[in-house]
Scaffold this motif. Structure first.
Motif, PDB file in Angstrom:
ATOM      1  N   LEU A  78      66.335  73.539   5.678  1.00  0.00           N
ATOM      2  CA  LEU A  78      67.051  74.397   6.491  1.00  0.00           C
ATOM      3  C   LEU A  78      67.826  73.818   7.720  1.00  0.00           C
ATOM      4  O   LEU A  78      68.813  74.122   8.134  1.00  0.00           O
ATOM      5  N   VAL A  79      66.936  72.849   8.286  1.00  0.00           N
ATOM      6  CA  VAL A  79      67.387  72.132   9.365  1.00  0.00           C
ATOM      7  C   VAL A  79      68.514  71.271   9.339  1.00  0.00           C
ATOM      8  O   VAL A  79      69.472  71.278   9.900  1.00  0.00           O
ATOM      9  N   VAL A  80      68.518  70.271   8.233  1.00  0.00           N
ATOM     10  CA  VAL A  80      69.171  69.713   7.716  1.00  0.00           C
ATOM     11  C   VAL A  80      70.475  70.458   7.386  1.00  0.00           C
ATOM     12  O   VAL A  80      71.815  69.965   8.086  1.00  0.00           O
ATOM     13  N   TYR A  81      70.598  71.519   6.664  1.00  0.00           N
ATOM     14  CA  TYR A  81      71.887  72.308   6.431  1.00  0.00           C
ATOM     15  C   TYR A  81      72.342  72.778   7.454  1.00  0.00           C
ATOM     16  O   TYR A  81      73.470  72.802   7.812  1.00  0.00           O
ATOM     17  N   ALA A  82      71.435  73.196   8.632  1.00  0.00           N
ATOM     18  CA  ALA A  82      71.829  73.813   9.971  1.00  0.00           C
ATOM     19  C   ALA A  82      72.742  72.830  10.762  1.00  0.00           C
ATOM     20  O   ALA A  82      73.736  72.975  11.417  1.00  0.00           O
TER      21      ALA A  82
END
Length: 549
Positions: free
Chosen positions: A39-43
């Motif tokens: 989720l963090v990488v996508y964000a």
């Protein structure tokens, strides 16, 4: 019987279930952290995309950079919960500068914007194992706009006297030239693509697959560059006569000639930061300016001596002694505020030595006229690009003519050298020297413009290559005529000054038009117009803003 505690310690039943339960707990924890990390990488990728879009929009209009960037980020979901920084500045795409140092915030020219974004990404599973509830994400994007203009400062498009122009160019190229008036008119009225010249030059340099940067970094001979001019003119619609004139010039060259840095003839300017691909349309520059530029570069700063003989009507003989400083007349694509945004003509020294028939049968009069022309300059101030269908191009420049010093004095030929000490203009020039009569004359005039004048070129002006000029103060219709009228005479001999003085002044004034022709044609051949700065916008390059870091 053994105590219960000892029996429990030695019992192995159910151990596998315990290990599976413990292992599953760790695996589920690692999976949860992995999900949150994804989720963090996508964000972060999403935030980077939003920042890049905001930077390009802001760089397209640096005057409203902050508002445009923040609105773009808000539209993409980064509103009050995110910390946004918008920093306009300058970007220099110089390969010699480290990438991290190419953008400088708060500096001029303002041609780029860096947008920073900091936001927190909430996590769901990682907090169950003691990690923070959110992870900070910080990204930046830098974009630069591409607003370039190319312009020239030169001699305008007035017709040249072919005899004087041939003598000047031939002396600088070390050959005899016999171009006609029609040839010079064709050269003066034809414009060719300077990037096209680089394309035509590449094969003779063995750089067919090279970039423009490689070509401008090379040296080429006078013959190679002249041949490239002919090829480019041949591919220019309506330039057949000009191509033939360049062909005549090429055939007159005795050999390949001196080696010249290609960058001094056709450069990339500030557009080198964009690494334009081969085949890109470049500035449309006057062909005569390129021809005279080649001649000046081939000669360097050497003194040129030209004997025109009796070819100038009204004069028994004329000799020119000329020295030209290095010059740069065309800018290529540049941006306001950069080191390349100012161009100038050459500093020039010229001595015209003429002889004419003296009044009262007193033999001949020797009349030396010394001219020193300081550099005229032009500076690009602003470029407006048509970002919408309703908007139009506009280029603003400041132009200033060079200081002109004109004198009648006893000036030795050895002093005609750029960079040498200025000659003494107070020594009387011997006009008539006879056993019983000597006449000396001195005169001096200076015309100058104390400040630069602003010129604005509309979209139509740019498309039609309109020439706009500024002039110096104190300009007279006939420069040499005004000089002669203000000349002080010293007469020593049998004839009384009240009798000879007016006759001699009238005789000299009668040849003023011929002297103006020699002075004007010589300097125009070199791309200099006496007392004026003629400026033309050769083209614009208006690309959308691009990401640079």
């Amino acid at each position: 019987m053994r105590p219960p505690q000892r029996r429990l310690a030695s019992d192995r039943h159910g151990s596998v279930a315990i290990l599976v339960a413990l292992g599953a707990t760790f695996l589920m924890g690692a999976g949860a952290v992995g999900v949150d990390l994804g989720l963090v990488v996508y964000a972060k990728r999403r935030a980077q995309g939003a920042v890049d879009i905001a930077a390009m929009l802001a760089a397209a209009d640096t005057g409203r950079a902050d508002a445009l960037a923040r609105r773009s980020l808000a539209d993409n979901g980064y509103g009050s919960t995110a910390t946004v920084t918008v920093a306009p500045g300058s970007y220099a795409g110089n390969a010699k500068v480290a990438p991290a140092s190419r953008f400088q915030a708060g500096t001029t020219p303002t041609n780029a914007v860096r947008v920073g974004l900091r936001t927190d990404v909430p996590v769901h599973f990682a907090r169950l194992v003691g990690l923070p509830r959110s992870v900070p994400v910080q990204v930046t994007g830098t974009a630069a706009n591409a607003r370039f203009a190319a312009f020239s400062i030169g001699s305008g498009t007035a017709a040249l006297d072919a005899g004087i122009a041939n003598a000047v160019l031939g002396a600088m190229l070390g050959t005899r030239i016999s171009l006609s008036v029609m040839d010079y008119n064709a050269l003066l009225t034809t414009r060719i693509d300077t990037f096209g010249v680089l394309d035509a030059l590449a094969p003779s340099l063995g750089l067919q697959a090279a970039t423009y940067a490689d070509i401008v970094a090379a040296n080429a001979s006078v013959g190679q560059i002249t041949a490239a001019l002919r090829v480019t003119a041949q591919g220019t619609p309506g330039a057949g006569a000009a191509a033939a004139a360049v062909g005549n010039l090429l055939s007159a060259l005795p050999n390949a000639g001196a080696m010249i840095p290609v960058a001094r003839i056709a450069d990339l300017g500030d557009a080198s930061a964009l690494s334009p691909p081969r085949g890109t349309a470049g500035p449309q520059v006057g062909l005569m300016d390129l021809v005279s530029g080649i001649a000046a570069m081939a000669n360097g700063q050497n003194q040129v001596s030209i004997d025109l003989g009796a070819t100038v009507p009204g004069l028994l003989g004329t000799r020119l002694t000329l020295a030209v400083g290095e010059r740069r007349q065309s800018s290529s694509f540049v941006q306001p505020g950069t080191a390349n945004a100012t161009i100038s003509t050459a500093q020039t020294r010229l001595l015209i030595e003429t002889t004419l028939t003296a009044p009262l049968g007193l033999g001949t009069v020797s009349l030396p006229i010394y001219a020193e022309v300081a550099r005229a300059s032009a500076t690009l101030r602003s470029v407006a690009c048509p970002w919408t269908a309703a908007s139009m191009r506009q280029v603003t420049l400041d132009a200033q003519p060079g200081l002109l010093t004109l004198a009648i004095a006893n000036v030795p030929r050895s002093s005609i050298a750029v960079g040498a000490a200025s000659p003494d203009l107070g020594r009387g020039a011997p006009l008539i020297t006879l056993p019983l009569l000597t006449v000396q004359g001195t005169a001096r005039a200076t015309v100058a413009s104390p400040w630069a004048q602003t010129l604005t070129f509309s979209d139509d002006d740019i498309a039609r290559h309109v020439v706009r000029g500024v002039s110096t103060t104190g300009m007279a219709r006939s420069l040499t005529g005004s000089l002669i009228q203000g000349m002080s005479l010293s007469i020593d001999g049998l004839l009384p000054p009240p009798l000879l003085g007016p006759l001699l002044s009238a005789t000299l004034s009668g040849v003023a038009p011929a002297l103006d022709l020699v002075l004007d044609t010589t300097l125009r051949t070199l791309g200099i117009r006496v007392g004026y700065a003629d400026v033309t916008v050769d083209g614009t390059l208006c690309n959308q803003a691009v990401l640079v870091q």
